[in-house]
Write a protein that holds these residues in place. Structure first.
Motif, PDB file in Angstrom:
ATOM      1  N   GLU A 181      12.723  -7.911  -5.042  1.00 24.57           N
ATOM      2  CA  GLU A 181      11.780  -7.892  -6.154  1.00 24.57           C
ATOM      3  C   GLU A 181      10.389  -7.468  -5.695  1.00 24.57           C
ATOM      4  OE1 GLU A 181      11.995 -11.775  -7.898  1.00 24.57           O
ATOM      5  OE2 GLU A 181      13.910 -11.356  -8.896  1.00 24.57           O
ATOM      6  N   ALA A 182       9.962  -7.954  -4.539  1.00 24.18           N
ATOM      7  CA  ALA A 182       8.644  -7.579  -4.015  1.00 24.18           C
ATOM      8  C   ALA A 182       8.597  -6.083  -3.702  1.00 24.18           C
ATOM      9  CB  ALA A 182       8.329  -8.392  -2.764  1.00 24.18           C
ATOM     10  N   ALA A 183       9.651  -5.549  -3.119  1.00 20.48           N
ATOM     11  CA  ALA A 183       9.684  -4.125  -2.800  1.00 20.48           C
ATOM     12  C   ALA A 183       9.662  -3.276  -4.064  1.00 20.48           C
ATOM     13  CB  ALA A 183      10.918  -3.805  -1.955  1.00 20.48           C
ATOM     14  N   LEU A 184      10.431  -3.687  -5.087  1.00 17.96           N
ATOM     15  CA  LEU A 184      10.441  -2.940  -6.349  1.00 17.96           C
ATOM     16  C   LEU A 184       9.088  -3.006  -7.052  1.00 17.96           C
ATOM     17  CD1 LEU A 184      13.941  -3.842  -7.802  1.00 17.96           C
ATOM     18  CD2 LEU A 184      13.189  -1.636  -6.938  1.00 17.96           C
ATOM     19  N   GLU A 185       8.465  -4.152  -7.021  1.00 13.38           N
ATOM     20  CA  GLU A 185       7.162  -4.297  -7.649  1.00 13.38           C
ATOM     21  C   GLU A 185       6.130  -3.421  -6.937  1.00 13.38           C
ATOM     22  OE1 GLU A 185       3.911  -7.806  -8.545  1.00 13.38           O
ATOM     23  OE2 GLU A 185       5.994  -8.337  -8.188  1.00 13.38           O
ATOM     24  N   LYS A 186       6.190  -3.401  -5.625  1.00 12.69           N
ATOM     25  CA  LYS A 186       5.273  -2.568  -4.844  1.00 12.69           C
ATOM     26  C   LYS A 186       5.495  -1.090  -5.171  1.00 12.69           C
ATOM     27  CE  LYS A 186       4.000  -1.579  -0.069  1.00 12.69           C
ATOM     28  NZ  LYS A 186       4.329  -1.845   1.335  1.00 12.69           N
ATOM     29  N   GLU A 187       6.740  -0.681  -5.271  1.00 13.88           N
ATOM     30  CA  GLU A 187       7.061   0.713  -5.586  1.00 13.88           C
ATOM     31  C   GLU A 187       6.579   1.076  -6.992  1.00 13.88           C
ATOM     32  OE1 GLU A 187      11.014   3.487  -6.149  1.00 13.88           O
ATOM     33  OE2 GLU A 187      11.136   1.742  -4.828  1.00 13.88           O
ATOM     34  N   ASN A 188       6.789   0.193  -7.960  1.00 12.80           N
ATOM     35  CA  ASN A 188       6.344   0.462  -9.327  1.00 12.80           C
ATOM     36  C   ASN A 188       4.820   0.557  -9.414  1.00 12.80           C
ATOM     37  OD1 ASN A 188       8.901   0.589 -10.401  1.00 12.80           O
ATOM     38  ND2 ASN A 188       8.945  -1.554 -11.006  1.00 12.80           N
ATOM     39  N   LEU A 189       4.116  -0.316  -8.688  1.00 10.90           N
ATOM     40  CA  LEU A 189       2.654  -0.265  -8.695  1.00 10.90           C
ATOM     41  C   LEU A 189       2.152   1.037  -8.094  1.00 10.90           C
ATOM     42  CD1 LEU A 189       1.667  -3.928  -7.765  1.00 10.90           C
ATOM     43  CD2 LEU A 189       1.360  -2.778  -9.952  1.00 10.90           C
ATOM     44  N   SER A 190       2.782   1.472  -7.026  1.00 10.74           N
ATOM     45  CA  SER A 190       2.333   2.724  -6.404  1.00 10.74           C
ATOM     46  C   SER A 190       2.617   3.915  -7.325  1.00 10.74           C
ATOM     47  CB  SER A 190       3.009   2.920  -5.045  1.00 10.74           C
ATOM     48  OG  SER A 190       4.391   3.126  -5.201  1.00 10.74           O
ATOM     49  N   ARG A 191       3.700   3.892  -8.042  1.00  9.17           N
ATOM     50  CA  ARG A 191       3.995   4.975  -8.987  1.00  9.17           C
ATOM     51  C   ARG A 191       3.015   4.989 -10.147  1.00  9.17           C
ATOM     52  NH1 ARG A 191      10.540   5.270  -9.599  1.00  9.17           N
ATOM     53  NH2 ARG A 191      10.916   6.297  -7.609  1.00  9.17           N
ATOM     54  N   GLU A 192       2.656   3.813 -10.650  1.00  8.80           N
ATOM     55  CA  GLU A 192       1.708   3.748 -11.762  1.00  8.80           C
ATOM     56  C   GLU A 192       0.325   4.208 -11.329  1.00  8.80           C
ATOM     57  OE1 GLU A 192       1.808  -0.118 -13.522  1.00  8.80           O
ATOM     58  OE2 GLU A 192       3.831   0.157 -14.308  1.00  8.80           O
ATOM     59  N   ARG A 193      -0.067   3.912 -10.088  1.00 10.49           N
ATOM     60  CA  ARG A 193      -1.381   4.349  -9.593  1.00 10.49           C
ATOM     61  C   ARG A 193      -1.438   5.858  -9.442  1.00 10.49           C
ATOM     62  NH1 ARG A 193      -1.273   0.027  -5.112  1.00 10.49           N
ATOM     63  NH2 ARG A 193      -1.830  -1.810  -6.300  1.00 10.49           N
ATOM     64  N   GLU A 194      -0.325   6.464  -9.033  1.00  7.97           N
ATOM     65  CA  GLU A 194      -0.304   7.914  -8.832  1.00  7.97           C
ATOM     66  C   GLU A 194      -0.291   8.660 -10.153  1.00  7.97           C
ATOM     67  OE1 GLU A 194       2.981   8.697  -6.295  1.00  7.97           O
ATOM     68  OE2 GLU A 194       2.069   7.724  -4.573  1.00  7.97           O
ATOM     69  N   GLY A 195       0.125   8.018 -11.225  1.00  5.34           N
ATOM     70  CA  GLY A 195       0.039   8.617 -12.549  1.00  5.34           C
ATOM     71  C   GLY A 195       1.350   9.168 -13.047  1.00  5.34           C
ATOM     72  N   PRO A 196       1.452   9.256 -14.367  1.00  2.67           N
ATOM     73  CA  PRO A 196       2.697   9.747 -14.977  1.00  2.67           C
ATOM     74  C   PRO A 196       2.901  11.247 -14.776  1.00  2.67           C
ATOM     75  CG  PRO A 196       1.090   9.273 -16.682  1.00  2.67           C
ATOM     76  CD  PRO A 196       0.502   8.811 -15.378  1.00  2.67           C
TER      77      PRO A 196
ATOM     78  N   THR B 262       9.358   7.560 -15.144  1.00  2.00           N
ATOM     79  CA  THR B 262       8.001   7.427 -15.657  1.00  2.00           C
ATOM     80  C   THR B 262       7.686   5.959 -15.823  1.00  2.00           C
ATOM     81  OG1 THR B 262       8.832   7.609 -17.903  1.00  2.00           O
ATOM     82  CG2 THR B 262       8.136   9.641 -16.858  1.00  2.00           C
ATOM     83  N   ASN B 263       6.417   5.683 -16.077  1.00  5.37           N
ATOM     84  CA  ASN B 263       6.066   4.277 -16.224  1.00  5.37           C
ATOM     85  C   ASN B 263       6.492   3.758 -17.592  1.00  5.37           C
ATOM     86  OD1 ASN B 263       4.149   5.115 -18.071  1.00  5.37           O
ATOM     87  ND2 ASN B 263       2.450   5.000 -16.646  1.00  5.37           N
TER      88      ASN B 263
END
Length: 175
Positions: free
Chosen positions: A74-89, A99-100
């Motif tokens: 869960e921590a790894a997935l959350e980290k990956e999702n946060l990094s994707r959202e920061r980089e933008g859609p 996509t987010n």
């Protein structure tokens, strides 16, 4: 013919010429095991309790290990999702990746609007020209039951009206 040869003549007994002797230890062990065919009920219940305790301990250890692994995932997935959202859609769509959640929600709402529009336009009662042409064709068939081929003009008119309404309908769905 051969039946008499396959029958046994009688019981044959073989006698041992050398005496068989067992050690006293083997005899004692056999006597002990013959006296007590199984474990006593007290010993069996003790063994069962011990085995149950070990199983429960192992089960608890495995559950803790599973919980730890799940938290790491869960921590790894959350980290990956946060990094994707920061980089933008834009980056995700350009790469063809996920996509987010906001863009997915927007796409779902757009699809829902199109489906609602599709079901709203499905009702044929709103197409008066199709209804009128259909009624004329039905009347022609009823009046010319013996010669239905005489209704070719009405059939052509009905086909053209339906084709025109289909074009309108398809263009409205593409908007």
């Amino acid at each position: 013919m051969g039946a008499s040869q396959s029958k046994p003549d009688g019981d044959k007994v073989f006698y041992n010429e050398t005496p068989i002797q067992f050690s006293q230890e083997v005899i004692d062990h056999l006597q002990e095991s013959a006296g007590s065919p199984g474990t006593s009920p007290e010993r069996q219940s003790t063994l069962d309790a011990h085995i149950r305790a070990r199983i429960n301990a192992e089960l608890g250890r495995l559950r803790e290990e599973e919980k730890l692994v799940q938290e790491q995932i869960e921590a790894a997935l959350e980290k990956e999702n946060l990094s994707r959202e920061r980089e933008g859609p834009d980056r995700d769509e350009a790469e063809g990746g996920a996509t987010n959640s906001l863009s997915i929600q927007g796409a779902l709402e757009e699809v829902q609007r199109k489906v609602d529009r599709f079901y709203a336009k499905r009702d044929i009662s709103g197409y008066l020209s199709v209804n009128e042409s259909s009624q004329k064709l039905i009347e022609c068939y009823r009046s010319h039951q013996a010669t239905p081929l005489d209704c070719w003009r009405e059939v052509g008119a009905f086909k053209s009206v339906v084709a025109m309404e289909e074009k309108k309908y398809i263009s409205s769905l593409q908007q």
